[in-house]
Design a protein around this motif. Structure first.
Motif, PDB file in Angstrom:
ATOM      1  N   ALA A 252       0.806  -1.224   0.000  1.00  0.00           N
ATOM      2  CA  ALA A 252       0.000   0.000   0.000  1.00  0.00           C
ATOM      3  C   ALA A 252       0.839   1.274   0.000  1.00  0.00           C
ATOM      4  CB  ALA A 252      -0.946   0.000   1.199  1.00  0.00           C
ATOM      5  N   GLU A 253       2.107   1.184   0.395  1.00  0.00           N
ATOM      6  CA  GLU A 253       2.964   2.373   0.459  1.00  0.00           C
ATOM      7  C   GLU A 253       3.833   2.550  -0.793  1.00  0.00           C
ATOM      8  OE1 GLU A 253       3.092   4.652   3.128  1.00  0.00           O
ATOM      9  OE2 GLU A 253       1.234   3.596   3.582  1.00  0.00           O
ATOM     10  N   ALA A 254       3.544   1.798  -1.838  1.00  0.00           N
ATOM     11  CA  ALA A 254       4.448   1.756  -2.985  1.00  0.00           C
ATOM     12  C   ALA A 254       4.545   3.073  -3.748  1.00  0.00           C
ATOM     13  CB  ALA A 254       4.011   0.654  -3.944  1.00  0.00           C
ATOM     14  N   GLU A 278      -3.079  11.321  -0.529  1.00  0.00           N
ATOM     15  CA  GLU A 278      -3.026  10.663   0.779  1.00  0.00           C
ATOM     16  C   GLU A 278      -1.993   9.546   0.809  1.00  0.00           C
ATOM     17  OE1 GLU A 278      -7.078   9.530   1.265  1.00  0.00           O
ATOM     18  OE2 GLU A 278      -7.706  11.492   2.031  1.00  0.00           O
ATOM     19  N   LEU A 279      -1.716   8.958  -0.332  1.00  0.00           N
ATOM     20  CA  LEU A 279      -0.685   7.920  -0.414  1.00  0.00           C
ATOM     21  C   LEU A 279       0.725   8.504  -0.442  1.00  0.00           C
ATOM     22  CD1 LEU A 279      -2.228   5.402  -2.972  1.00  0.00           C
ATOM     23  CD2 LEU A 279      -1.886   5.067  -0.523  1.00  0.00           C
ATOM     24  N   GLY A 280       0.836   9.832  -0.519  1.00  0.00           N
ATOM     25  CA  GLY A 280       2.144  10.462  -0.541  1.00  0.00           C
ATOM     26  C   GLY A 280       2.748  10.570  -1.913  1.00  0.00           C
ATOM     27  N   ALA A 281       1.912  10.416  -2.979  1.00  0.00           N
ATOM     28  CA  ALA A 281       2.412  10.551  -4.338  1.00  0.00           C
ATOM     29  C   ALA A 281       2.234  11.990  -4.817  1.00  0.00           C
ATOM     30  CB  ALA A 281       1.672   9.601  -5.272  1.00  0.00           C
ATOM     31  N   GLU A 282       3.137  12.441  -5.665  1.00  0.00           N
ATOM     32  CA  GLU A 282       3.024  13.742  -6.316  1.00  0.00           C
ATOM     33  C   GLU A 282       2.474  13.517  -7.717  1.00  0.00           C
ATOM     34  OE1 GLU A 282       5.801  17.324  -8.163  1.00  0.00           O
ATOM     35  OE2 GLU A 282       6.721  15.651  -7.063  1.00  0.00           O
ATOM     36  N   VAL A 283       1.359  14.170  -8.051  1.00  0.00           N
ATOM     37  CA  VAL A 283       0.773  14.036  -9.381  1.00  0.00           C
ATOM     38  C   VAL A 283       1.461  15.033 -10.310  1.00  0.00           C
ATOM     39  CG1 VAL A 283      -1.321  14.224 -10.771  1.00  0.00           C
ATOM     40  CG2 VAL A 283      -1.430  13.228  -8.473  1.00  0.00           C
ATOM     41  N   GLY A 284       2.263  14.505 -11.230  1.00  0.00           N
ATOM     42  CA  GLY A 284       3.024  15.366 -12.126  1.00  0.00           C
ATOM     43  C   GLY A 284       2.320  15.652 -13.431  1.00  0.00           C
ATOM     44  N   ALA A 285       1.358  14.813 -13.803  1.00  0.00           N
ATOM     45  CA  ALA A 285       0.601  14.994 -15.044  1.00  0.00           C
ATOM     46  C   ALA A 285      -0.666  14.155 -14.948  1.00  0.00           C
ATOM     47  CB  ALA A 285       1.434  14.585 -16.262  1.00  0.00           C
ATOM     48  N   GLU A 286      -1.625  14.417 -15.834  1.00  0.00           N
ATOM     49  CA  GLU A 286      -2.892  13.691 -15.806  1.00  0.00           C
ATOM     50  C   GLU A 286      -3.340  13.348 -17.221  1.00  0.00           C
ATOM     51  OE1 GLU A 286      -6.005  15.730 -13.793  1.00  0.00           O
ATOM     52  OE2 GLU A 286      -4.962  15.786 -11.852  1.00  0.00           O
ATOM     53  N   ARG A 287      -3.994  12.217 -17.316  1.00  0.00           N
ATOM     54  CA  ARG A 287      -4.747  11.840 -18.505  1.00  0.00           C
ATOM     55  C   ARG A 287      -6.092  11.333 -17.989  1.00  0.00           C
ATOM     56  NH1 ARG A 287      -1.334  14.433 -20.184  1.00  0.00           N
ATOM     57  NH2 ARG A 287      -0.023  14.176 -22.052  1.00  0.00           N
ATOM     58  N   VAL A 288      -7.126  12.171 -18.101  1.00  0.00           N
ATOM     59  CA  VAL A 288      -8.440  11.887 -17.532  1.00  0.00           C
ATOM     60  C   VAL A 288      -9.445  11.730 -18.665  1.00  0.00           C
ATOM     61  CG1 VAL A 288     -10.299  12.764 -16.071  1.00  0.00           C
ATOM     62  CG2 VAL A 288      -7.916  13.122 -15.405  1.00  0.00           C
ATOM     63  N   PHE A 289     -10.211  10.647 -18.635  1.00  0.00           N
ATOM     64  CA  PHE A 289     -11.195  10.336 -19.659  1.00  0.00           C
ATOM     65  C   PHE A 289     -12.575  10.173 -19.003  1.00  0.00           C
ATOM     66  CE2 PHE A 289      -7.064   8.805 -20.957  1.00  0.00           C
ATOM     67  CZ  PHE A 289      -6.947   9.215 -22.276  1.00  0.00           C
ATOM     68  N   ARG A 290     -13.583  10.012 -19.822  1.00  0.00           N
ATOM     69  CA  ARG A 290     -14.944   9.841 -19.305  1.00  0.00           C
ATOM     70  C   ARG A 290     -15.076   8.484 -18.604  1.00  0.00           C
ATOM     71  NH1 ARG A 290     -15.292   8.406 -24.663  1.00  0.00           N
ATOM     72  NH2 ARG A 290     -16.394   6.448 -25.086  1.00  0.00           N
ATOM     73  N   ASP A 291     -16.142   8.329 -17.830  1.00  0.00           N
ATOM     74  CA  ASP A 291     -16.379   7.088 -17.086  1.00  0.00           C
ATOM     75  C   ASP A 291     -16.507   5.903 -18.047  1.00  0.00           C
ATOM     76  OD1 ASP A 291     -16.699   5.653 -14.756  1.00  0.00           O
ATOM     77  OD2 ASP A 291     -18.837   6.102 -14.537  1.00  0.00           O
ATOM     78  N   HIS A 292     -15.892   4.774 -17.701  1.00  0.00           N
ATOM     79  CA  HIS A 292     -15.911   3.526 -18.476  1.00  0.00           C
ATOM     80  C   HIS A 292     -15.203   3.671 -19.826  1.00  0.00           C
ATOM     81  CE1 HIS A 292     -18.778   1.780 -15.616  1.00  0.00           C
ATOM     82  NE2 HIS A 292     -19.502   2.868 -15.744  1.00  0.00           N
TER      83      HIS A 292
END
Length: 406
Positions: A252-254, A278-292
């Motif tokens: 879980a801490e990976a 909350e997991l302690g990751a830094e989001v450097g970029a995103e690729r977000v699409f519609r649901d499903h």
């Protein structure tokens, strides 16, 4: 994400002509939903009986309320009671249509593209459960009971699917969204108005940790008043981080201290952003699409290139999204899949009691008992007790009507 979803969830305001058109369409949808509800409420349209207890897990809004983790938690509780569980799903987003058997309880028979990502995920997470998909869930219920030996049925996304009679109706409400702009389709994300909760037996608050204490208290009280008993309160708990094939655990801490590209196709990606933080990751970029969203190999290749160009050493996605990853990309060493469960922090004993009653282990709960429970809980929370007992919900009246008719 679509422009309409941005309007639903408050990320954008529609232009005046668009708002007028949406309001008109909403009026038509509202009238149709009210007529359908009235036909069922009056007994003019009858719900089919399944031959086994049916527990429905649904919601008012389309997409992203936390319904799948709730359905998983309910099914696990039924399995721990020694029940042979069958999950009945519409299988939204699948390539195949019609009735299909995803798992017979011993083997996973379909991939996510034919089953739908949520049924496939439920079948993987509950290897002993039967999972069936199709639009006519009364027919699925008969097959589950008569051919596959199921003695407890979970109706996934079933609150509006009233053609199959249920013994327990659980409605999931996202604490962080609560129905978006409050409007009905297509002006908003809701399939029914809030008043429809009056026919539910139990509300389930998901993502309770994503709102402040005052907002959670207000939602808790509102749902208790609507259903006549205190709601289940749950939060998302990260259980593991896996590789893209879901076969290797990193713990879980990976993702702690790592820079990740967020990749998802969700109705509301903000919840996943918060999980990564909350997991302690830094989001450097995103690729977000519609649901499903059906991920293509080309889209995944582009996301991997974007991760490299932005200094990300991981591509983080959800378990539901991982179900839709092309096999040739899923094994990429940068992919990390976050597995979550619904962790109940309040109301587990209420859920257990209602499950036992639905299974026939306890007498059916009365309106007086429900009201006494709600009153005691409201008083314990520091709120005012109801001045008088509420009348039976439509679901309870429907149940009495069906019983009297034999």
């Amino acid at each position: 994400m679509s422009a309409l979803e941005d309007i639903w969830w408050g990320r954008a305001r529609p232009a005046r002509p668009v708002a007028a058109a949406l309001a008109a369409a909403e009026g038509v949808f509202r009238a149709g939903a009210a007529l359908r509800g009235a036909l069922y409420g009056a007994g003019l349209v009858r719900a089919a009986r399944a031959g086994a207890p049916v527990i429905s897990v649904g919601n008012l809004a389309v997409g992203g309320a936390g319904k799948t983790p709730a359905a998983l938690a309910v099914a696990e509780r039924l399995a721990r009671r020694g029940r042979r569980v069958a999950i009945l799903s519409r299988g939204y987003g699948a390539r195949r249509r019609g009735e299909r058997l995803v798992s017979d309880g011993a083997r996973l028979l379909l991939g996510a593209e034919d089953a739908g990502d949520e049924p496939w995920l439920l079948a993987r997470r509950l290897p002993g459960a039967v999972v069936l998909c199709g639009p006519r869930r009364a027919a699925l219920a008969r097959r589950a009971v008569e051919e596959l030996g199921a003695d407890a049925l979970v109706l996934d996304d079933g609150f509006q699917h009233r053609a199959l009679r249920r013994d327990l109706d659980v409605v999931v409400v996202d604490a962080a969204a609560q129905g978006g702009n409050g409007r009905l389709l297509p002006a908003g994300p809701n399939r029914e108005p809030w008043s429809a909760l009056g026919r539910a037996h139990l509300a389930w608050i998901s993502r309770a940790d994503q709102v402040g204490a005052a907002a959670l208290d207000a939602l808790r009280a509102r749902l208790a008043a609507a259903t006549g008993r205190p709601p289940v309160v749950a939060r998302y708990a990260v259980r593991d981080v896996l590789d893209g094939t879901l076969s290797r655990s990193f713990g879980a801490e990976a993702l702690r201290g790592r820079r990740a590209l967020l990749l998802c196709g969700l109705a509301r990606p903000e919840g996943f952003r918060r999980t990564l933080a909350e997991l302690g990751a830094e989001v450097g970029a995103e690729r977000v699409f519609r649901d499903h969203h059906p991920f293509s190999a080309a889209a995944l290749a582009e996301a991997l290139r974007a991760a490299a160009s932005t200094g990300c050493d991981a591509v983080a996605t959800t378990e539901k999204d991982a179900a839709r990853l092309p096999p040739e990309v899923a094994a990429h060493p940068l992919l990390r899949v976050v597995r979550i469960d619904a962790e109940i922090v309040e109301g587990g004993e209420v859920l257990d009691e209602l499950l036992d009653r639905a299974l026939g282990a306890l007498p059916a709960i009365s309106t007086a008992t429900s009201t006494a429970t709600s009153t005691a809980t409201t008083t314990a929370m520091g709120g005012a007790a109801p001045a008088s007992p509420p009348s039976p919900s439509p679901a309870e009246r429907d149940g009495e009507r069906e019983t009297n008719r034999g």
